[in-house]
Write a protein that holds these residues in place. Structure first.
Motif, short mmCIF file in Angstrom:
data_model
loop_
_atom_site.label_atom_id
_atom_site.label_comp_id
_atom_site.label_asym_id
_atom_site.label_seq_id
_atom_site.Cartn_x
_atom_site.Cartn_y
_atom_site.Cartn_z
N ALA A 182 0.81 -1.21 0.00
CA ALA A 182 0.00 0.00 0.00
C ALA A 182 0.85 1.26 0.00
O ALA A 182 0.58 2.22 -0.74
CB ALA A 182 -0.93 -0.01 1.21
N VAL A 183 1.89 1.27 0.82
CA VAL A 183 2.77 2.45 0.89
C VAL A 183 3.39 2.73 -0.48
O VAL A 183 3.46 3.88 -0.93
CB VAL A 183 3.85 2.26 1.96
CG1 VAL A 183 4.91 3.36 1.87
CG2 VAL A 183 3.23 2.25 3.35
N GLU A 184 3.85 1.69 -1.16
CA GLU A 184 4.45 1.87 -2.49
C GLU A 184 3.42 2.35 -3.51
O GLU A 184 3.72 3.19 -4.37
CB GLU A 184 5.09 0.56 -2.96
CG GLU A 184 5.75 0.63 -4.33
CD GLU A 184 6.95 1.56 -4.39
OE1 GLU A 184 7.37 1.92 -5.51
OE2 GLU A 184 7.48 1.93 -3.32
N ILE A 185 2.20 1.83 -3.40
CA ILE A 185 1.13 2.29 -4.29
C ILE A 185 0.94 3.80 -4.13
O ILE A 185 0.86 4.55 -5.12
CB ILE A 185 -0.19 1.54 -3.99
CG1 ILE A 185 -0.08 0.08 -4.40
CG2 ILE A 185 -1.37 2.22 -4.70
CD1 ILE A 185 -1.19 -0.80 -3.84
N PHE A 186 0.87 4.27 -2.90
CA PHE A 186 0.64 5.69 -2.65
C PHE A 186 1.82 6.54 -3.12
O PHE A 186 1.62 7.62 -3.70
CB PHE A 186 0.34 5.93 -1.17
CG PHE A 186 -0.95 5.33 -0.71
CD1 PHE A 186 -2.10 5.43 -1.48
CD2 PHE A 186 -1.03 4.65 0.49
CE1 PHE A 186 -3.29 4.88 -1.07
CE2 PHE A 186 -2.23 4.10 0.92
CZ PHE A 186 -3.37 4.21 0.13
N HIS A 187 3.04 6.09 -2.89
CA HIS A 187 4.21 6.84 -3.35
C HIS A 187 4.19 6.98 -4.87
O HIS A 187 4.43 8.08 -5.41
CB HIS A 187 5.50 6.14 -2.89
CG HIS A 187 5.89 6.42 -1.49
ND1 HIS A 187 6.08 7.71 -1.01
CD2 HIS A 187 6.16 5.59 -0.45
CE1 HIS A 187 6.42 7.66 0.26
NE2 HIS A 187 6.49 6.39 0.63
N GLN A 188 3.95 5.88 -5.56
CA GLN A 188 3.95 5.93 -7.02
C GLN A 188 2.77 6.75 -7.56
O GLN A 188 2.91 7.50 -8.53
CB GLN A 188 3.92 4.52 -7.62
CG GLN A 188 5.21 3.75 -7.43
CD GLN A 188 5.33 2.62 -8.45
OE1 GLN A 188 4.72 2.64 -9.51
NE2 GLN A 188 6.14 1.62 -8.12
#
Length: 292
Positions: free
Chosen positions: A224-230
């Motif tokens: 989830a964190v990577e989804i939001f960063h991207q």
């Protein structure tokens, strides 16, 4: 090579049709055009089309709802593949089938190999395992591709849910003690077409079960964190929501999820060059395809 793609309106089916190579003549049917739970319909369609290969991307995938709709889950995931397998065997047609990491218990600490004991914890996983068993017992020329945590630009999935919630909320809680391998529908379709090309060129494959999943393994929280960063970087989100890691006990669901869903993909890589895709790169491709 005429290829019947069952479940062509789903995440993987959509990518199979979109990425079909020039040498293939794909015929994609969704559940409205072919109900695989109807043996007469399966027989009529397969005998009319006479495909050189069948790829089954149909599945009942509502993991929680399956706990109260077990008959519906088994009808698609076990009986449906059984009907396809029976007709494929009668006509001598190879059959590729997509399965899941949920056939395992999730209590391991090393990546699961294809030959390790299965022990699903819920109806969804049990119905998918039953489908694998029916296929293996019915159709000699079968290939089962187990995968995990599927996401893509078409259909509903965890990435799209996170994007929606990220726009609606300033803070989210995401499970951090379940570990698995996010896998793009695009990379699964590419792997299946690669295997189809080998089958076309060599006339056969080493039939059986293979694992194919994205790398590296992460938790739902890390995903989830990577989804939001991207999404923030490419303009799909205007702000970064706060993401709080929680345990599975803090987020109870009707179906028990495996805490460990990491698949060992070395068998397919060694035999057929099925190199696992880096899911962060696949995520960038997916997000780029979404409307801003």
């Amino acid at each position: 090579m005429r290829v019947l793609v069952c479940g062509a309106r789903g995440q993987v089916g959509y990518e199979l049709m979109r990425l079909a190579p020039q040498w293939a003549e794909p015929v994609g049917l969704g559940s409205a055009e072919l109900d695989i739970t109807d043996p007469a319909a399966v027989m009529a369609v397969v005998r009319e089309l006479r495909p050189d290969l069948i790829i089954n991307a149909s599945a009942y995938t509502a993991v929680d709802r399956a706990e109260s709709e077990s008959a519906a889950a088994y009808a698609v995931n076990r009986d449906g593949i059984g009907h396809l397998a029976a007709e494929a065997q009668r006509l001598g047609i190879p059959l590729f089938h997509i399965s899941t990491d949920y056939v395992f218990s999730g209590d391991a600490s090393e990546p699961y190999r294809e030959d390790q004991p299965t022990a699903p914890t819920g109806v969804y996983g049990a119905s998918k395992l039953a489908g694998e068993q029916v296929l293996a017992a019915t159709c000699m020329q079968h290939l089962i591709l187990r995968t995990s945590w599927v996401f893509g630009s078409h259909g509903a999935n965890f990435v799209k849910t996170m994007l929606r919630l990220g726009r609606e909320r300033e803070e989210l809680a995401v499970v951090a003690d379940q570990c698995g391998c996010p896998t793009s529908a695009r990379s699964i379709a590419q792997a299946l077409w690669h295997l189809a090309a080998v089958c076309r060129q060599e006339g056969r494959l080493e039939w059986g079960v293979y694992h194919f999943a994205g790398q590296p393994a992460v938790s739902w929280y890390e995903f989830a964190v990577e989804i939001f960063h991207q999404a923030l970087a490419c303009g799909l989100l205007e702000r970064m929501p706060a993401v709080k890691p929680i345990t599975s006990r803090e987020y109870p669901t009707p179906a028990k999820r495996p805490l460990w869903s990491v698949l060992d993909c070395s068998k397919g890589e060694a035999r057929y060059g099925l190199e696992p895709a880096v899911w962060q790169e696949e995520l960038r491709v997916m997000l780029a395809a979404l409307p801003s």
